[in-house]
Scaffold this active site. Sequence first.
Site, PDB file in Angstrom:
ATOM      1  N   THR A 137       0.860  -1.175   0.000  1.00  0.00           N
ATOM      2  CA  THR A 137       0.000   0.000   0.000  1.00  0.00           C
ATOM      3  C   THR A 137       0.902   1.232   0.000  1.00  0.00           C
ATOM      4  O   THR A 137       2.115   1.117  -0.169  1.00  0.00           O
ATOM      5  CB  THR A 137      -0.924  -0.007   1.225  1.00  0.00           C
ATOM      6  OG1 THR A 137      -0.118  -0.083   2.421  1.00  0.00           O
ATOM      7  CG2 THR A 137      -1.865  -1.197   1.193  1.00  0.00           C
ATOM      8  N   SER A 171      -1.043   2.545  10.197  1.00  0.00           N
ATOM      9  CA  SER A 171      -0.441   3.035  11.441  1.00  0.00           C
ATOM     10  C   SER A 171      -0.500   4.538  11.676  1.00  0.00           C
ATOM     11  O   SER A 171       0.009   5.004  12.696  1.00  0.00           O
ATOM     12  CB  SER A 171       1.035   2.600  11.501  1.00  0.00           C
ATOM     13  OG  SER A 171       1.778   3.238  10.485  1.00  0.00           O
ATOM     14  N   THR A 221       1.648  -1.111  19.657  1.00  0.00           N
ATOM     15  CA  THR A 221       2.004   0.288  19.928  1.00  0.00           C
ATOM     16  C   THR A 221       1.651   0.681  21.353  1.00  0.00           C
ATOM     17  O   THR A 221       0.736   0.116  21.961  1.00  0.00           O
ATOM     18  CB  THR A 221       1.250   1.209  18.947  1.00  0.00           C
ATOM     19  OG1 THR A 221       1.450   2.566  19.319  1.00  0.00           O
ATOM     20  CG2 THR A 221      -0.246   0.930  18.964  1.00  0.00           C
ATOM     21  N   ASP A 222       2.354   1.695  21.868  1.00  0.00           N
ATOM     22  CA  ASP A 222       2.007   2.223  23.187  1.00  0.00           C
ATOM     23  C   ASP A 222       0.700   3.003  23.163  1.00  0.00           C
ATOM     24  O   ASP A 222       0.110   3.271  24.220  1.00  0.00           O
ATOM     25  CB  ASP A 222       3.128   3.097  23.735  1.00  0.00           C
ATOM     26  CG  ASP A 222       3.514   4.277  22.840  1.00  0.00           C
ATOM     27  OD1 ASP A 222       2.916   4.441  21.755  1.00  0.00           O
ATOM     28  OD2 ASP A 222       4.430   5.029  23.228  1.00  0.00           O
ATOM     29  N   GLU A 223       0.211   3.354  21.978  1.00  0.00           N
ATOM     30  CA  GLU A 223      -1.001   4.174  21.896  1.00  0.00           C
ATOM     31  C   GLU A 223      -2.245   3.451  22.393  1.00  0.00           C
ATOM     32  O   GLU A 223      -3.260   4.084  22.683  1.00  0.00           O
ATOM     33  CB  GLU A 223      -1.204   4.684  20.466  1.00  0.00           C
ATOM     34  CG  GLU A 223      -0.086   5.604  20.020  1.00  0.00           C
ATOM     35  CD  GLU A 223      -0.390   6.315  18.709  1.00  0.00           C
ATOM     36  OE1 GLU A 223      -1.547   6.699  18.506  1.00  0.00           O
ATOM     37  OE2 GLU A 223       0.542   6.468  17.899  1.00  0.00           O
ATOM     38  N   TYR A 241      -7.086   4.500  15.006  1.00  0.00           N
ATOM     39  CA  TYR A 241      -5.872   3.685  14.862  1.00  0.00           C
ATOM     40  C   TYR A 241      -5.599   2.890  16.130  1.00  0.00           C
ATOM     41  O   TYR A 241      -5.451   1.665  16.098  1.00  0.00           O
ATOM     42  CB  TYR A 241      -4.674   4.568  14.529  1.00  0.00           C
ATOM     43  CG  TYR A 241      -3.357   3.891  14.816  1.00  0.00           C
ATOM     44  CD1 TYR A 241      -3.003   2.710  14.167  1.00  0.00           C
ATOM     45  CD2 TYR A 241      -2.455   4.420  15.747  1.00  0.00           C
ATOM     46  CE1 TYR A 241      -1.800   2.067  14.436  1.00  0.00           C
ATOM     47  CE2 TYR A 241      -1.254   3.792  16.012  1.00  0.00           C
ATOM     48  CZ  TYR A 241      -0.931   2.611  15.360  1.00  0.00           C
ATOM     49  OH  TYR A 241       0.258   1.985  15.637  1.00  0.00           O
ATOM     50  N   SER A 251      -8.036   0.130  16.814  1.00  0.00           N
ATOM     51  CA  SER A 251      -7.869  -1.053  15.966  1.00  0.00           C
ATOM     52  C   SER A 251      -6.676  -1.887  16.415  1.00  0.00           C
ATOM     53  O   SER A 251      -6.711  -3.122  16.364  1.00  0.00           O
ATOM     54  CB  SER A 251      -7.714  -0.628  14.495  1.00  0.00           C
ATOM     55  OG  SER A 251      -6.486   0.038  14.267  1.00  0.00           O
ATOM     56  N   LYS A 252      -5.612  -1.241  16.877  1.00  0.00           N
ATOM     57  CA  LYS A 252      -4.467  -1.986  17.391  1.00  0.00           C
ATOM     58  C   LYS A 252      -4.805  -2.656  18.724  1.00  0.00           C
ATOM     59  O   LYS A 252      -4.358  -3.779  18.993  1.00  0.00           O
ATOM     60  CB  LYS A 252      -3.258  -1.072  17.536  1.00  0.00           C
ATOM     61  CG  LYS A 252      -2.637  -0.634  16.231  1.00  0.00           C
ATOM     62  CD  LYS A 252      -2.111  -1.813  15.401  1.00  0.00           C
ATOM     63  CE  LYS A 252      -0.870  -2.440  16.000  1.00  0.00           C
ATOM     64  NZ  LYS A 252      -0.322  -3.514  15.119  1.00  0.00           N
ATOM     65  N   ASN A 295       7.265   5.560  19.901  1.00  0.00           N
ATOM     66  CA  ASN A 295       7.452   6.120  18.560  1.00  0.00           C
ATOM     67  C   ASN A 295       8.822   5.749  17.991  1.00  0.00           C
ATOM     68  O   ASN A 295       9.846   6.077  18.577  1.00  0.00           O
ATOM     69  CB  ASN A 295       7.337   7.649  18.605  1.00  0.00           C
ATOM     70  CG  ASN A 295       5.903   8.128  18.668  1.00  0.00           C
ATOM     71  OD1 ASN A 295       5.050   7.465  19.233  1.00  0.00           O
ATOM     72  ND2 ASN A 295       5.642   9.282  18.102  1.00  0.00           N
ATOM     73  N   TYR A 349       1.505  20.677  15.493  1.00  0.00           N
ATOM     74  CA  TYR A 349       0.134  20.644  16.005  1.00  0.00           C
ATOM     75  C   TYR A 349       0.019  21.367  17.353  1.00  0.00           C
ATOM     76  O   TYR A 349       0.841  21.158  18.261  1.00  0.00           O
ATOM     77  CB  TYR A 349      -0.321  19.201  16.203  1.00  0.00           C
ATOM     78  CG  TYR A 349      -0.707  18.462  14.936  1.00  0.00           C
ATOM     79  CD1 TYR A 349      -1.261  19.110  13.846  1.00  0.00           C
ATOM     80  CD2 TYR A 349      -0.540  17.074  14.852  1.00  0.00           C
ATOM     81  CE1 TYR A 349      -1.630  18.427  12.711  1.00  0.00           C
ATOM     82  CE2 TYR A 349      -0.908  16.373  13.719  1.00  0.00           C
ATOM     83  CZ  TYR A 349      -1.453  17.058  12.654  1.00  0.00           C
ATOM     84  OH  TYR A 349      -1.815  16.370  11.524  1.00  0.00           O
ATOM     85  N   GLY A 364      -8.743  14.890  19.273  1.00  0.00           N
ATOM     86  CA  GLY A 364      -8.438  13.846  20.247  1.00  0.00           C
ATOM     87  C   GLY A 364      -6.965  13.540  20.408  1.00  0.00           C
ATOM     88  O   GLY A 364      -6.598  12.420  20.771  1.00  0.00           O
TER      89      GLY A 364
END
Length: 353
Positions: free
Chosen positions: A34, A83, A132-134, A158, A161-162, A187, A215, A291
Amino acid sequence: MILVTGGAGFIGANFVLDWLRSCDEPVVNLDALTYAGNLENLASLQGDARHIFVHGDICDRELIDRLLAEHQPRAIVHFAAESHVDRSIHGPGDFIRTNVNGTFTLLEAARGHWMGLDAAARAAFRFHHVSTDEVYGSLGPNDPAFSETKTYEPNSPYSASKAASDHLVRAWHHTYGLPVTTSNCSNNYGPYHFPEKLIPLMIANALAGKPLPVYGDGQQIRDWLYVTDHCSAIRAILQKGTPGEVYNVGGWNEKPNIEIVHTLCALLDELKPDAAGSYSRLITYVTDRPGHDRRYAIDARKIERELGWRPAETFETGIRKTVEWYLAHQDWVAHVQSGAYREWLDKNYAGRS
């Protein structure tokens, strides 16, 4: 033989390259190619018989079954995932399909393969899931870092879903006995990082004289892990990890985003000075994304205590290597910045001021 999914992406490609530098055990590399999958990442392996690339989708059960039957891998290392948080906000469906349905398909294929092995091969087999840590949510300024027992509180499509894929992996171990391990990393940064993420985006934009979009107030804090350190952690987990266990992998480098941007500008000022002045003049604060989690921090003491792993790179050594790599590989950057990528940047940053 090991099977790697998503091995043409950023972390996956670095893992494949690192694996074949470290040992001669062959790799079957399955990637759907992709937007973020790039065979140029693996150009140095062209003609290397140890690397078997397969263009395909982890949601294709027939293909997965065929690869497992043909190659009989002793382990599966599962990187393949959508991701990017911003992309998940604009289009969450792809994240559910790949991260949830794809992981389910892979687990079921692995379970069928594993059950058909003899006793010794079954005991040696591993399914390693890269997460991931997220999934743990957001931390306050004084909260302790994420441990492996931290409650899951995903806040983006994201990370949700992880989190779902992590739960599936855990369930397939506890219900069926599939010998799985999971790593939740902070990261990553380093070579071959697709330039939609913070560090490569800032480098690419700075060199092009474009604004460096930060941001909100830029005080979002992340822990940063050099990608080859992540690769060595996964090798340690495959070698010594206990089935059913989760290992948090971090770099012990908590830094706010704006500090990262200033560090990059300073390195570029040193390594490729711009006649127009410091690259920091290009820093532009833009509207924060919806968010946006405020802080992530990884407690990586378990993997050090149980497996003897610690990162080899400091942030200072890793970020310098990263900037030097991008300066030396401008052709790679130009090739991945396709029309589709430019359209994505326009979509994500349009209207932010």
